[in-house]
Design a protein around this motif. Structure first.
Motif, PDB file in Angstrom:
ATOM      1  N   GLN A 197       0.782  -1.168  -0.105  1.00 28.15           N
ATOM      2  CA  GLN A 197       0.111   0.012  -0.174  1.00 28.15           C
ATOM      3  C   GLN A 197       0.833   1.382   0.024  1.00 28.15           C
ATOM      4  OE1 GLN A 197      -3.684  -0.245  -0.237  1.00 28.15           O
ATOM      5  NE2 GLN A 197      -2.997   1.896  -0.783  1.00 28.15           N
ATOM      6  N   TYR A 202       2.211   1.679  -3.420  1.00 26.95           N
ATOM      7  CA  TYR A 202       1.245   2.103  -4.518  1.00 26.95           C
ATOM      8  C   TYR A 202       0.797   3.457  -3.991  1.00 26.95           C
ATOM      9  CZ  TYR A 202      -3.174   2.857  -6.566  1.00 26.95           C
ATOM     10  OH  TYR A 202      -4.270   3.354  -7.382  1.00 26.95           O
ATOM     11  N   ASP A 203       0.521   3.833  -2.975  1.00 25.59           N
ATOM     12  CA  ASP A 203       0.468   5.428  -2.817  1.00 25.59           C
ATOM     13  C   ASP A 203       1.258   6.478  -3.195  1.00 25.59           C
ATOM     14  OD1 ASP A 203      -1.859   4.610  -1.331  1.00 25.59           O
ATOM     15  OD2 ASP A 203      -0.989   4.661   0.382  1.00 25.59           O
ATOM     16  N   ASP A 205       0.844   6.323  -7.127  1.00 27.75           N
ATOM     17  CA  ASP A 205      -0.358   7.024  -7.455  1.00 27.75           C
ATOM     18  C   ASP A 205      -0.148   8.515  -7.419  1.00 27.75           C
ATOM     19  OD1 ASP A 205      -3.234   6.639  -7.880  1.00 27.75           O
ATOM     20  OD2 ASP A 205      -3.533   7.539  -5.916  1.00 27.75           O
ATOM     21  N   THR A 228      -5.820  -1.235 -15.512  1.00 32.35           N
ATOM     22  CA  THR A 228      -5.146  -0.534 -14.459  1.00 32.35           C
ATOM     23  C   THR A 228      -3.639  -0.052 -14.854  1.00 32.35           C
ATOM     24  OG1 THR A 228      -4.098  -2.505 -13.441  1.00 32.35           O
ATOM     25  CG2 THR A 228      -6.220  -1.538 -12.711  1.00 32.35           C
ATOM     26  N   SER A 250     -10.000  -3.746 -10.156  1.00 24.92           N
ATOM     27  CA  SER A 250      -9.526  -2.510  -9.605  1.00 24.92           C
ATOM     28  C   SER A 250      -7.942  -2.486  -9.069  1.00 24.92           C
ATOM     29  CB  SER A 250     -10.418  -1.936  -8.589  1.00 24.92           C
ATOM     30  OG  SER A 250     -10.341  -2.832  -7.269  1.00 24.92           O
ATOM     31  N   GLU A 251      -7.302  -1.366  -8.836  1.00 19.82           N
ATOM     32  CA  GLU A 251      -6.132  -1.548  -8.234  1.00 19.82           C
ATOM     33  C   GLU A 251      -5.995  -2.048  -6.909  1.00 19.82           C
ATOM     34  OE1 GLU A 251      -7.223   1.176  -9.839  1.00 19.82           O
ATOM     35  OE2 GLU A 251      -5.926   2.015 -11.096  1.00 19.82           O
ATOM     36  N   LYS A 252      -7.237  -1.741  -6.081  1.00 17.87           N
ATOM     37  CA  LYS A 252      -7.358  -2.231  -4.670  1.00 17.87           C
ATOM     38  C   LYS A 252      -7.471  -3.513  -4.697  1.00 17.87           C
ATOM     39  CE  LYS A 252     -10.382  -1.294  -0.698  1.00 17.87           C
ATOM     40  NZ  LYS A 252     -10.619  -2.318  -0.127  1.00 17.87           N
ATOM     41  N   GLU A 305      -4.879  -6.202  -3.112  1.00 16.03           N
ATOM     42  CA  GLU A 305      -5.541  -7.153  -2.023  1.00 16.03           C
ATOM     43  C   GLU A 305      -5.133  -8.744  -2.155  1.00 16.03           C
ATOM     44  OE1 GLU A 305      -9.364  -6.038  -1.513  1.00 16.03           O
ATOM     45  OE2 GLU A 305      -8.896  -4.421  -0.058  1.00 16.03           O
TER      46      GLU A 305
END
Length: 334
Positions: free
Chosen positions: A125, A128-129, A132, A162, A221-223, A227
């Motif tokens: 995460q 990715y943040d 992003d 994505t 989705s990216e999420k 996950e």
């Protein structure tokens, strides 16, 4: 500022990497671009990154890839800053990279933009943040090619959607020794993941290090992708922890200390031999059979004694590199 591998710790998860593929509207993909269009992309992207008000923009370096030699490019691949393809085809291409090399943007690799963030340990995460944030910054300044049905448009259809490639690098000596990596890879492929060697696609196993990454980018989705990867990574980590219990404790210790003895005393070490023994040191450290003053030392030695990294120090001759590698490792482990 330290490199990513200077904070890798002593866990099964060595590093996390996020890559985002993006292209600009109205300009052909890199394989079909003219020299003028290549220069146009370079200028637009560099300007967008360097003119940003974000603090990280002040710590970026711009490298013209055709002004560096093969050795420097190879060493960048060994440090996981760039892809092997970007290293081999450098003409007219540009790399924008942060001082600590945790952020890099390859301009006109397979796509106009390859945004990469690499972090030590398991940090999907967080990585990715950061990626992003850079993606949003560029999207505010540049016309990114996007389709409502297909998502981000990319040269390779497998990146449509994505454009996200997330991966974790795992140290799996027990599962490798038991011959279970191929079974893992087969099962992973059924749920949209892939398991590759140390340097990604087309690379073999070295030091029992493997990259686990997502394959599916369209219709997810990216999420969800992150996950899914996190869940499978945690399962693989659990399987590695269980697998090591199937080995006799004394046998593991003997293997670890034999490798330690070789590395502390060898005068000549090939790259392959070094990686085999460093893998055992990593295992011994994880199981607390040995305690190093610098917990990051094994990965640092593994990366910094690769052929390209040693050649940067002037050791171009293979025999001299093997001697220099042994010298550096003896000094590190004394």
């Amino acid at each position: 500022m330290g490199k990513w591998y200077c904070d890798s710790g002593d866990s099964i998860t060595v590093s996390t990497r996020i890559r985002l593929a993006r292209n600009l509207e109205g300009i052909p993909f890199p394989s079909r671009m003219s020299v003028v269009q290549l220069q146009e992309i370079n200028e637009k992207v560099v300007d967008a990154l360097m003119s940003a008000s974000d603090e990280f923009s002040k710590r970026l370096n711009v490298i013209k890839m055709d002004e560096i030699d093969d050795i420097t490019a190879r060493a960048m691949v060994e440090r996981h800053i760039i892809s092997p393809d970007f290293a081999s085809n450098r003409n007219g291409r540009i790399l924008v990279v942060s001082e600590d090399e945790t952020i890099s943007v390859m301009i006109c690799e397979e796509d106009h933009l390859r945004i990469q963030v690499i972090r030590p340990s398991l940090a999907l995460q967080e990585a990715y943040d950061i990626a992003d944030k850079i993606d949003n910054l560029l999207s505010e300044k540049l016309p990114i090619a996007f389709n409502e049905k297909l998502g981000y448009l990319t040269e390779c259809p497998t990146n449509l959607g994505t454009g996200l490639r997330a991966s974790v690098m795992l140290h799996l000596p027990a599962l490798e020794s038991l011959g279970e990596i191929s079974i893992l890879a087969e099962n992973a492929s059924k749920i949209g993941l892939t398991i590759r060697g140390l340097y990604g696609e087309g690379s073999g196993s070295q030091a029992a290090l493997y990259q686990v990454s997502n394959q599916v980018t369209l219709g997810i989705s990216e999420k969800a992708a992150l996950e899914n990867l996190l869940s499978i990574t945690q399962q693989i980590i659990s399987r590695e922890e269980q697998a090591i219990k199937r080995f006799d404790d004394v046998t593991i210790q003997d293997s670890v200390f034999r490798s330690l003895g070789v590395l502390q005393n060898a005068r000549i070490l090939t790259s392959a031999e070094m990686m085999k023994h460093i893998s055992k040191i990593m295992l011994g450290q994880r199981l607390k059979y040995i305690k190093l003053t610098d917990k990051n030392l094994p990965i640092k030695l593994l990366i910094e004694t690769q052929p390209g990294m040693l050649a940067l120090q002037g050791e171009v001759d293979a025999d001299k590199r093997d001697q220099k590698r042994a010298e550096i490792i003896r000094s590190g482990l004394k």
